[in-house]
Design a protein around this motif. Structure first.
Motif, PDB file in Angstrom:
ATOM      1  N   PHE A 187      12.942  39.942 159.941  1.00  0.00           N
ATOM      2  CA  PHE A 187      13.295  38.613 160.391  1.00  0.00           C
ATOM      3  C   PHE A 187      14.551  38.719 161.244  1.00  0.00           C
ATOM      4  CE2 PHE A 187      10.409  36.339 157.553  1.00  0.00           C
ATOM      5  CZ  PHE A 187      10.142  37.316 156.611  1.00  0.00           C
ATOM      6  N   ARG A 188      14.822  37.674 162.014  1.00  0.00           N
ATOM      7  CA  ARG A 188      16.052  37.682 162.801  1.00  0.00           C
ATOM      8  C   ARG A 188      16.653  36.295 162.853  1.00  0.00           C
ATOM      9  NH1 ARG A 188      13.446  38.986 168.802  1.00  0.00           N
ATOM     10  NH2 ARG A 188      12.436  36.946 169.130  1.00  0.00           N
ATOM     11  N   ARG A 189      17.951  36.284 163.019  1.00  0.00           N
ATOM     12  CA  ARG A 189      18.661  35.025 163.170  1.00  0.00           C
ATOM     13  C   ARG A 189      19.337  35.055 164.530  1.00  0.00           C
ATOM     14  NH1 ARG A 189      19.875  31.159 159.665  1.00  0.00           N
ATOM     15  NH2 ARG A 189      19.358  32.475 157.865  1.00  0.00           N
TER      16      ARG A 189
ATOM     17  N   ALA B  11       5.103  38.377 165.537  1.00  0.00           N
ATOM     18  CA  ALA B  11       5.318  37.087 166.188  1.00  0.00           C
ATOM     19  C   ALA B  11       4.924  37.213 167.650  1.00  0.00           C
ATOM     20  CB  ALA B  11       6.776  36.681 166.055  1.00  0.00           C
TER      21      ALA B  11
ATOM     22  N   LEU C 116       5.689  33.571 159.335  1.00  0.00           N
ATOM     23  CA  LEU C 116       5.996  32.161 159.558  1.00  0.00           C
ATOM     24  C   LEU C 116       6.959  31.602 158.521  1.00  0.00           C
ATOM     25  CD1 LEU C 116       2.479  30.796 160.543  1.00  0.00           C
ATOM     26  CD2 LEU C 116       4.445  31.126 162.046  1.00  0.00           C
ATOM     27  N   GLY C 117       7.265  32.412 157.490  1.00  0.00           N
ATOM     28  CA  GLY C 117       8.227  31.971 156.492  1.00  0.00           C
ATOM     29  C   GLY C 117       7.644  31.137 155.375  1.00  0.00           C
TER      30      GLY C 117
ATOM     31  N   ARG D 149      16.468  31.060 161.396  1.00  0.00           N
ATOM     32  CA  ARG D 149      15.859  32.354 161.173  1.00  0.00           C
ATOM     33  C   ARG D 149      14.400  32.318 161.596  1.00  0.00           C
ATOM     34  NH1 ARG D 149      16.137  33.680 155.234  1.00  0.00           N
ATOM     35  NH2 ARG D 149      14.138  32.572 155.141  1.00  0.00           N
ATOM     36  N   GLU D 150      13.941  33.394 162.187  1.00  0.00           N
ATOM     37  CA  GLU D 150      12.526  33.476 162.554  1.00  0.00           C
ATOM     38  C   GLU D 150      11.939  34.816 162.155  1.00  0.00           C
ATOM     39  OE1 GLU D 150      12.467  32.862 166.818  1.00  0.00           O
ATOM     40  OE2 GLU D 150      12.427  35.013 167.176  1.00  0.00           O
ATOM     41  N   GLY D 151      10.667  34.785 161.824  1.00  0.00           N
ATOM     42  CA  GLY D 151       9.987  36.015 161.468  1.00  0.00           C
ATOM     43  C   GLY D 151       9.650  36.825 162.694  1.00  0.00           C
ATOM     44  N   VAL D 152       9.706  38.133 162.553  1.00  0.00           N
ATOM     45  CA  VAL D 152       9.434  39.036 163.665  1.00  0.00           C
ATOM     46  C   VAL D 152       8.144  39.823 163.428  1.00  0.00           C
ATOM     47  CG1 VAL D 152      10.284  41.035 164.940  1.00  0.00           C
ATOM     48  CG2 VAL D 152      11.887  39.254 164.201  1.00  0.00           C
TER      49      VAL D 152
ATOM     50  N   SER E 180       6.385  36.296 170.194  1.00  0.00           N
ATOM     51  CA  SER E 180       7.530  36.619 171.058  1.00  0.00           C
ATOM     52  C   SER E 180       7.780  38.126 171.171  1.00  0.00           C
ATOM     53  CB  SER E 180       8.790  35.922 170.553  1.00  0.00           C
ATOM     54  OG  SER E 180       9.050  36.294 169.201  1.00  0.00           O
TER      55      SER E 180
ATOM     56  N   LYS F 164      20.197  29.188 166.608  1.00  0.00           N
ATOM     57  CA  LYS F 164      18.851  28.886 166.135  1.00  0.00           C
ATOM     58  C   LYS F 164      18.725  29.309 164.688  1.00  0.00           C
ATOM     59  CE  LYS F 164      15.392  29.737 168.842  1.00  0.00           C
ATOM     60  NZ  LYS F 164      14.409  30.451 169.714  1.00  0.00           N
TER      61      LYS F 164
END
Length: 128
Positions: free
Chosen positions: A36-38, A60, A110-111, A44-47, A62, A42
């Motif tokens: 994951f990254r922050r 993801a 997606l968390g 936190r989003e899953g990678v 992205s 923004k």
């Protein structure tokens, strides 16, 4: 269970980095691992994620086609190879573990799942 992420650093756009997540205190065979990254400003989003037996991976949108996740259970380590890095990849990257179920899916990225264990992050900065 402890997770230790490392491998972050400064890199120019188009460059590469490989992050490592070393797991201790538990058998990696029984864990699914997610990255994951922050991103500054923004949430936190899953990678990406990988199942306990490496049978499933997910990325993801992205990072799809640029990042590759892998694991070496003998070394209790999960890797995230990051290629063609962009400034928007700048973030603190974290690895996290899930025991049940130890399988990767889009829901993990997606968390939807609450991860059981988190490591401290490693900073990745992509700059021109």
């Amino acid at each position: 269970v402890q997770l230790q992420a490392s491998g972050g650093g400064l890199v120019q756009p188009g460059g590469s980095l490989r992050l490592s997540c070393v797991v201790s205190g538990f058998t990696l065979d029984d864990l699914a691992i997610g990255w994951f990254r922050r991103i500054p400003g923004k949430g936190r989003e899953g990678v990406s994620c990988i199942s306990n037996n490496a049978g499933s991976t997910y990325y993801a949108d992205s990072v799809k086609g640029r990042f590759i996740i892998s694991r070496d259970n003998a070394k209790n380590t999960v890797y995230l190879q990051m290629n063609s890095l962009k400034p928007e990849d700048t973030a603190v990257y974290y690895c996290a573990a899930l025991r049940e179920p130890p399988r990767c899916s889009r829901y993990m990225v997606l968390g939807v799942y609450a991860m059981d264990y988190w490591g401290k992050g490693t900073q990745v900065t992509v700059f021109s």
